[in-house]
Design an enzyme around this catalytic site. Structure first.
Site, short mmCIF file in Angstrom:
data_model
loop_
_atom_site.label_atom_id
_atom_site.label_comp_id
_atom_site.label_asym_id
_atom_site.label_seq_id
_atom_site.Cartn_x
_atom_site.Cartn_y
_atom_site.Cartn_z
N HIS A 16 27.17 93.91 -113.08
CA HIS A 16 26.36 92.75 -113.40
C HIS A 16 25.63 93.00 -114.71
O HIS A 16 25.02 94.07 -114.89
CB HIS A 16 25.29 92.52 -112.33
CG HIS A 16 25.82 92.15 -110.98
ND1 HIS A 16 25.85 90.84 -110.53
CD2 HIS A 16 26.33 92.90 -109.97
CE1 HIS A 16 26.35 90.81 -109.29
NE2 HIS A 16 26.65 92.05 -108.93
N HIS A 63 32.71 95.60 -110.13
CA HIS A 63 32.15 94.74 -111.18
C HIS A 63 30.76 95.23 -111.53
O HIS A 63 30.05 95.78 -110.69
CB HIS A 63 32.12 93.27 -110.73
CG HIS A 63 31.43 93.05 -109.42
ND1 HIS A 63 32.05 93.31 -108.21
CD2 HIS A 63 30.18 92.63 -109.12
CE1 HIS A 63 31.21 93.03 -107.23
NE2 HIS A 63 30.06 92.63 -107.76
P1 5GP Z 1 28.03 91.67 -105.51
O1 5GP Z 1 27.11 91.08 -104.47
O2 5GP Z 1 29.35 92.07 -104.92
O3 5GP Z 1 27.39 92.77 -106.32
O4 5GP Z 1 28.28 90.51 -106.57
C1 5GP Z 1 29.28 89.56 -106.41
C2 5GP Z 1 28.94 88.44 -107.35
O5 5GP Z 1 30.08 87.63 -107.51
C3 5GP Z 1 27.83 87.52 -106.86
O6 5GP Z 1 26.73 87.55 -107.76
C4 5GP Z 1 28.49 86.14 -106.77
O7 5GP Z 1 27.66 85.10 -107.22
C5 5GP Z 1 29.70 86.31 -107.66
N1 5GP Z 1 30.83 85.49 -107.27
C6 5GP Z 1 31.37 85.39 -106.03
N2 5GP Z 1 32.41 84.55 -106.04
C7 5GP Z 1 32.54 84.11 -107.32
C8 5GP Z 1 33.45 83.21 -107.95
O8 5GP Z 1 34.36 82.64 -107.34
N3 5GP Z 1 33.28 83.01 -109.29
C9 5GP Z 1 32.29 83.63 -110.00
N4 5GP Z 1 32.21 83.36 -111.31
N5 5GP Z 1 31.41 84.48 -109.42
C10 5GP Z 1 31.53 84.71 -108.10
#
Ligand code: 5GP
Ligand code: ZN
Length: 131
Positions: free
Chosen positions: A99, A97
């Site tokens: 951001h 993903h």
């Molecule tokens: P990472 O830390 O892997 O770069 O980002 C994962 C992101 O996914 C985090 O910013 C977190 O808030 C988001 N996230 C985790 N679970 C969910 C969810 O169930 N729904 C949504 N909309 N975002 C999520």
């Protein structure tokens, strides 16, 4: 099945910003800044290093368009577009993903700072990376 695959399959609700055959963009539940959005491929792939080029390009093309729309419509003054790859880089969900984090002059809850580190021998670094 990972949490983002469940979101893609509509097993878990989300706020959909954009969707096409290959890409889904949703509001990040944590909203680190107002309008914080996640762009992901519908195909499950762990991260940017493991993804094929076409998948990355489709996500990035969507992210670029969405970032422009988000900046315009929120009145943000800037935007960070980033992907965390691996635990040490802060990746918490193992489904690629990107951001989109709109930036504002005030009320930002994010601080991306490049702090000074000990000086490196650039020739040595170059040799290590390029061989
Ligand atoms: P990472 O830390 O892997 O770069 O980002 C994962 C992101 O996914 C985090 O910013 C977190 O808030 C988001 N996230 C985790 N679970 C969910 C969810 O169930 N729904 C949504 N909309 N975002 C999520
Ligand atoms: Zn997945």
């Amino acid at each position: 099945m990972c949490i983002f695959c469940k979101i893609i399959n509509h097993e878990i609700p989300s706020s959909v910003v954009y969707e096409d055959d290959d890409v889904l963009a949703i509001l990040d539940i944590s909203q680190v800044t107002y309008g914080h959005t996640l762009v992901m491929p519908k195909k499950h792939v762990r991260n940017v290093l493991e993804a094929d080029e076409e998948t990355v390009l489709k996500c990035m093309a969507a992210a670029k368009k969405l970032a422009a729309r988000i900046v315009t419509n929120t009145g943000a003054s800037g935007v960070n577009i980033l992907t965390n790859c691996g635990e040490s880089a802060g990746q918490s969900v193992d489904h690629l993903h990107f951001h989109i984090i709109p930036r504002y002059d005030e009320n930002d809850c994010i601080d991306i700072t490049f702090n000074e580190s000990p000086k490196q021998d650039l020739d040595e670094v170059l040799k290590k990376i390029c061989g």
